[in-house]
Design a protein around this motif. Structure first.
Motif, PDB file in Angstrom:
ATOM      1  N   VAL A  18       0.868  -1.166   0.000  1.00  0.00           N
ATOM      2  CA  VAL A  18       0.000   0.000   0.000  1.00  0.00           C
ATOM      3  C   VAL A  18       0.907   1.219   0.000  1.00  0.00           C
ATOM      4  N   GLU A  19       0.814   1.989  -1.061  1.00  0.00           N
ATOM      5  CA  GLU A  19       1.666   3.166  -1.170  1.00  0.00           C
ATOM      6  C   GLU A  19       0.927   4.394  -0.665  1.00  0.00           C
ATOM      7  N   ALA A  20       1.593   5.143   0.175  1.00  0.00           N
ATOM      8  CA  ALA A  20       1.024   6.378   0.694  1.00  0.00           C
ATOM      9  C   ALA A  20       1.259   7.488  -0.313  1.00  0.00           C
ATOM     10  N   THR A  21       0.372   8.433  -0.339  1.00  0.00           N
ATOM     11  CA  THR A  21       0.530   9.601  -1.206  1.00  0.00           C
ATOM     12  C   THR A  21       1.498  10.586  -0.555  1.00  0.00           C
ATOM     13  N   PRO A  22       2.065  11.479  -1.349  1.00  0.00           N
ATOM     14  CA  PRO A  22       2.888  12.545  -0.737  1.00  0.00           C
ATOM     15  C   PRO A  22       2.099  13.322   0.321  1.00  0.00           C
ATOM     16  N   LEU A  75      -0.988  16.983  -4.108  1.00  0.00           N
ATOM     17  CA  LEU A  75      -0.179  15.988  -3.400  1.00  0.00           C
ATOM     18  C   LEU A  75      -0.920  14.672  -3.153  1.00  0.00           C
ATOM     19  N   GLY A  76      -2.167  14.578  -3.617  1.00  0.00           N
ATOM     20  CA  GLY A  76      -2.899  13.326  -3.498  1.00  0.00           C
ATOM     21  C   GLY A  76      -3.930  13.288  -2.391  1.00  0.00           C
ATOM     22  N   GLY A  77      -4.192  14.418  -1.766  1.00  0.00           N
ATOM     23  CA  GLY A  77      -5.215  14.499  -0.729  1.00  0.00           C
ATOM     24  C   GLY A  77      -6.518  15.027  -1.305  1.00  0.00           C
ATOM     25  N   PRO A  78      -7.376  15.545  -0.448  1.00  0.00           N
ATOM     26  CA  PRO A  78      -8.658  16.100  -0.921  1.00  0.00           C
ATOM     27  C   PRO A  78      -8.435  17.198  -1.963  1.00  0.00           C
ATOM     28  N   ALA A  79      -9.235  17.175  -3.017  1.00  0.00           N
ATOM     29  CA  ALA A  79      -9.101  18.109  -4.141  1.00  0.00           C
ATOM     30  C   ALA A  79      -9.830  19.418  -3.842  1.00  0.00           C
TER      31      ALA A  79
END
Length: 145
Positions: A18-22, A75-79
Motif C-alpha cells: 500500500v503506497e502512501a501519497t505525498p 499531493l494526493g489528498g482532498p481536491a
C-alpha cells in the motif's frame, strides 16, 4: 495443505504493498497547511523574495488558503482547490504576472526553505523539489535570459 502452499499463500499476502501519497507522507492536512503557511511566511519576511512578494496583496491570508487547497489535491489528498466553483487553471492564474528566471528562483528558494523548515527531507524532499521546479518553470511568462 503443504508447507510450501502455506508459505506461498503467506508470501502473496506479504507482497501487497500500500503506497502512501505525498499528502499522507508529509502529514496530511496539518502537514500541507504547515507547508503553505511557512512558504508565505518566508516570502513575507525574506528580502530576496521581494519580486514575488510584490505580486501578492498585502493580506496573504486568501492566497495562503488557496495554496493549501491546491497543494492538498496536487499531493494526493482532498481536491479542495478543484472543488471550488471559482477555481482557475493554475497556469492561467499565473499568466498575468511577469515571471522569469529570477521570480522562479525566488519562489523555489521560499519553497525549499519551507520544505526544510517543515522537516520534509530525503527522498520526499527530492521528489517534491523536482515537481515544484517543473511547475515553477512552467509558470514562467517571460523568456529565459
Amino acid at each position: 495443505m503443504t508447507a510450501a502452499n502455506s508459505a506461498s499463500e503467506a508470501h502473496s499476502t506479504d507482497a501487497i504493498v500500500v503506497e502512501a501519497t505525498p499528502y499522507e507522507l508529509i502529514g496530511g492536512e496539518a502537514g500541507v497547511r504547515r507547508l503553505a503557511d511557512r512558504f508565505y511566511a518566508i516570502m513575507d519576511e525574506e528580502p530576496d523574495a521581494r519580486k514575488i512578494r510584490a505580486m501578492h496583496d498585502a493580506d496573504l491570508g486568501p492566497i495562503r488558503q488557496l495554496l493549501f487547497e491546491f497543494l492538498s489535491g496536487w499531493l494526493g489528498g482532498p481536491a479542495l482547490y478543484f472543488e471550488r466553483a471559482e477555481h482557475r487553471c493554475i497556469m492561467s492564474a499565473h499568466r498575468p504576472y511577469a515571471i522569469g528566471d529570477a521570480e522562479r528562483d525566488e519562489w523555489m528558494t521560499c519553497m525549499r526553505r519551507a520544505m526544510f523548515d517543515c522537516d520534509i527531507t530525503g527522498d520526499m524532499y527530492d521528489l517534491l523539489d523536482r515537481a515544484f521546479l517543473r511547475m515553477a518553470n512552467a509558470f514562467r511568462t517571460r523568456p529565459a535570459g
